[in-house]
Enzyme design. Structure first.
Site, PDB file in Angstrom:
ATOM      1  N   GLU A 140      -5.278  -8.509  -0.075  1.00 28.99           N
ATOM      2  CA  GLU A 140      -6.075  -8.299   1.141  1.00 28.99           C
ATOM      3  C   GLU A 140      -7.524  -8.085   0.749  1.00 28.99           C
ATOM      4  O   GLU A 140      -7.807  -7.465  -0.282  1.00 28.99           O
ATOM      5  CB  GLU A 140      -5.609  -7.064   1.940  1.00 28.99           C
ATOM      6  CG  GLU A 140      -4.330  -7.266   2.702  1.00 28.99           C
ATOM      7  CD  GLU A 140      -3.899  -6.023   3.487  1.00 28.99           C
ATOM      8  OE1 GLU A 140      -4.780  -5.266   3.951  1.00 28.99           O
ATOM      9  OE2 GLU A 140      -2.683  -5.829   3.623  1.00 28.99           O
ATOM     10  N   GLU A 193       0.806  -1.232   0.000  1.00 29.64           N
ATOM     11  CA  GLU A 193       0.000   0.000   0.000  1.00 29.64           C
ATOM     12  C   GLU A 193       0.834   1.273   0.000  1.00 29.64           C
ATOM     13  O   GLU A 193       0.649   2.157   0.852  1.00 29.64           O
ATOM     14  CB  GLU A 193      -0.971  -0.001   1.186  1.00 29.64           C
ATOM     15  CG  GLU A 193      -2.031  -1.083   1.053  1.00 29.64           C
ATOM     16  CD  GLU A 193      -3.203  -0.918   1.999  1.00 29.64           C
ATOM     17  OE1 GLU A 193      -3.133  -0.094   2.926  1.00 29.64           O
ATOM     18  OE2 GLU A 193      -4.218  -1.622   1.803  1.00 29.64           O
TER      19      GLU A 193
HETATM   20  C1  BGP Z   1      -4.639  -2.262   5.049  1.00 26.41           C
HETATM   21  C2  BGP Z   1      -3.299  -2.670   5.603  1.00 26.41           C
HETATM   22  C3  BGP Z   1      -3.318  -3.764   6.602  1.00 26.41           C
HETATM   23  C4  BGP Z   1      -4.578  -3.893   7.410  1.00 26.41           C
HETATM   24  C5  BGP Z   1      -5.842  -3.543   6.676  1.00 26.41           C
HETATM   25  C6  BGP Z   1      -7.054  -3.354   7.549  1.00 26.41           C
HETATM   26  O1  BGP Z   1      -4.617  -0.899   4.763  1.00 26.41           O
HETATM   27  O2  BGP Z   1      -2.444  -3.078   4.554  1.00 26.41           O
HETATM   28  O3  BGP Z   1      -2.127  -3.680   7.329  1.00 26.41           O
HETATM   29  O4  BGP Z   1      -4.486  -3.446   8.693  1.00 26.41           O
HETATM   30  O5  BGP Z   1      -5.722  -2.393   5.892  1.00 26.41           O
HETATM   31  O6  BGP Z   1      -7.024  -2.070   8.096  1.00 26.41           O
HETATM   32  P1  BGP Z   1      -7.296  -1.765   9.604  1.00 26.41           P
HETATM   33  O7  BGP Z   1      -6.315  -2.591  10.372  1.00 26.41           O
HETATM   34  O8  BGP Z   1      -7.054  -0.315   9.765  1.00 26.41           O
HETATM   35  O9  BGP Z   1      -8.694  -2.147   9.854  1.00 26.41           O
END
Ligand code: BGP
Length: 468
Positions: A368, A165
């Protein structure tokens, strides 16, 4: 388009799940690990930091056994840069190197293909103190780190992701803890340029050092819809698609700055300095596939000039507040939201595949996708039908994308097991496996299979034929 008959998931489809080092490992200073930028970040009040996380560093063997029981054919995890090179540039830490050998060996023994993210937000603090990515020396530091990884693990790991990201680090770095408050746009886009150069060098190194190595970028993708068919709304959506996505993918794939993105950067006084030789580095090699993290889409309208509306919007990495003179954010009335306010848009995933495939014709990997929720452990059980619904709906759209002729190589739902969210603590859970701890009470950190565990097991065992 609707199909009377869907194409099946291809043989060898990577049924995976994802995690990131700092959110799962804990052991933040164990065995010679250096501090990362995340270790000095103060989490919002009431939420946990990352010092223990899910204690995966000490429980990786138990965790890998669970992933094998789940039936994963692949597993996406990140390597902590400061565990390998504690101060970013100096000596390699043998204990850190050995940990990932143990983890990778355990995966391979269980027939699980490792998918390695080389850098997931946790820049070594020592590099940050020397200017971080705004300092060109960090490009060399990353290239050296990449070389260490390829030489150490290249015999065992074929799938590599350069930077998680990058676009969210530029656009929402303060929220996720990767950018100091007050960093200017100009600085951010200079750091972006340097990360692009570092990534391009990693492509080259991977292809030179890893037999059959396949490497790609992993931006976040939130396809942008116009709020209405007013041509100015359509243009506003196009602008944000360029600023949020095509800037990053065009540089990664073709090594060129998208002209609309460049015009935006000039307009904002944020165009980076490009040195002689940079463009040659950017065009010297290409990725083998494109990875992307998908949680939702975004909807925008032409800029109204209403600053108060913009400032009143809650913003995080999936919800933009809007940008003066560029676009206003809008709600999409056709979409439901999670408990944390993120819109849910499975069909948007299919549309995202089409957008990326039409533009680049490279294999695509979802790195993801998942639902953050307040799960409850009651009598050793976690009933999470809402997560099953979410994942089922998205996997169904992957099959539609495959039926559209898109080359999809795998799916890594977030997250394999519960871990600490980027900025909302442990109460926001994503995993197939529940980790029993609270924000500040670590309890036993025991693992429990959620209902979604058995469900995903059946999906994988049937190669996606049984989503029910
Ligand atoms: C993405 C990241 C992850 C993860 C996910 C969920 O942006 O790559 O590391 O955490 O989001 O986000 P959050 O943990 O803020 O709910």
């Amino acid at each position: 388009m609707q199909y009377r008959e869907l194409k099946p998931f291809p043989d060898g489809f990577l049924w995976s799940a994802a995690t990131a080092a700092y959110q799962i490992e804990g052991a933040w200073d164990a065995d010679g690990k250096g501090p990362s930028i995340i270790d000095t970040w103060t989490p919002p009040e009431g939420t946990s930091d990352f010092t223990v996380a899910s204690d995966h560093y000490h429980r990786y063997a138990e965790d890998v056994a669970l992933l094998a029981e789940l039936g994963l054919t692949a597993y996406r995890f990140s390597i902590s840069w400061p565990r390998i090179i504690p101060d970013g540039t100096g000596e390699v830490n043998p204990a850190g190197v050995a940990f990932y050998h143990r983890l990778i060996d355990a995966l391979v023994e269980h027939g699980i293909e490792p998918i390695v993210t080389m850098y997931h937000f946790d820049l070594p603090l020592a590099l940050d103190q020397q200017g971080g990515w705004s300092n060109r020396a960090t490009i060399d530091a990353y290239a050296r780190y990449a070389e260490v990884l390829f030489r150490e693990y290249g015999e065992k790991v074929k799938y590599w992701l350069t930077i998680n990201e990058q676009n969210n680090m530029i656009l929402y770095g303060e929220v996720i803890g990767t950018a100091r408050p007050g960093t200017t746009k100009r600085e951010l886009y200079q750091t972006n340029h340097h990360m692009m150069l570092a990534q391009a060098r990693a492509f080259r190194l991977c292809h030179a050092l890893v037999p059959d190595g396949r490497i790609g970028p992993a931006p976040n993708f939130a396809l942008v819809y116009p709020e209405t068919c007013h041509p100015l709304d359509v243009l506003a959506a196009d602008d944000l698609n360029v600023i949020r996505h095509w800037l990053y993918f065009d540089l990664a794939v073709d090594g060129v700055y998208n002209s609309i993105a460049w015009a935006y950067l000039e307009e904002k006084g944020a165009a980076p300095e490009i040195l002689p030789g940079d463009l040659e580095i950017l065009t010297a090699d290409r990725p083998d596939f494109l990875a992307f993290n998908y949680y939702n889409t975004q909807t925008v309208a032409r800029p109204s000039g209403d600053d108060a509306e913009r400032q009143s919007r809650v913003a995080d990495q999936q919800m933009s507040p809007g940008e003066e003179g560029v676009y206003d954010s809008a709600d999409n009335p056709y979409l439901a939201r999670t408990e944390f306010g993120w819109e849910v848009d499975p069909i948007g995933l299919r549309a995202s595949f089409r957008a990326l495939w039409n533009r680049y014709r490279l294999p695509l990997l979802v790195t993801e996708n998942g639902l953050g929720a307040f799960d409850r452990l009651i009598d050793g059980q976690v009933h999470d039908p809402y997560r099953i619904d979410y994942l089922r709906d998205h996997i169904a759209q992957i099959q539609l994308a495959i039926s559209d002729g898109v080359e999809v190589i795998g799916y890594c739902p977030w997250s394999a097991i519960d871990l600490v969210s980027t900025h909302q603590g442990v109460a926001k859970r994503y995993g197939f496996v529940y980790v029993d701890r609270d924000e500040f009470d670590l309890k036993e950190l025991a693992r429990y299979r959620k209902d979604s565990f058995a469900w995903y097991q059946r999906v994988i065992a049937s190669n996606g034929a049984e989503l029910g």
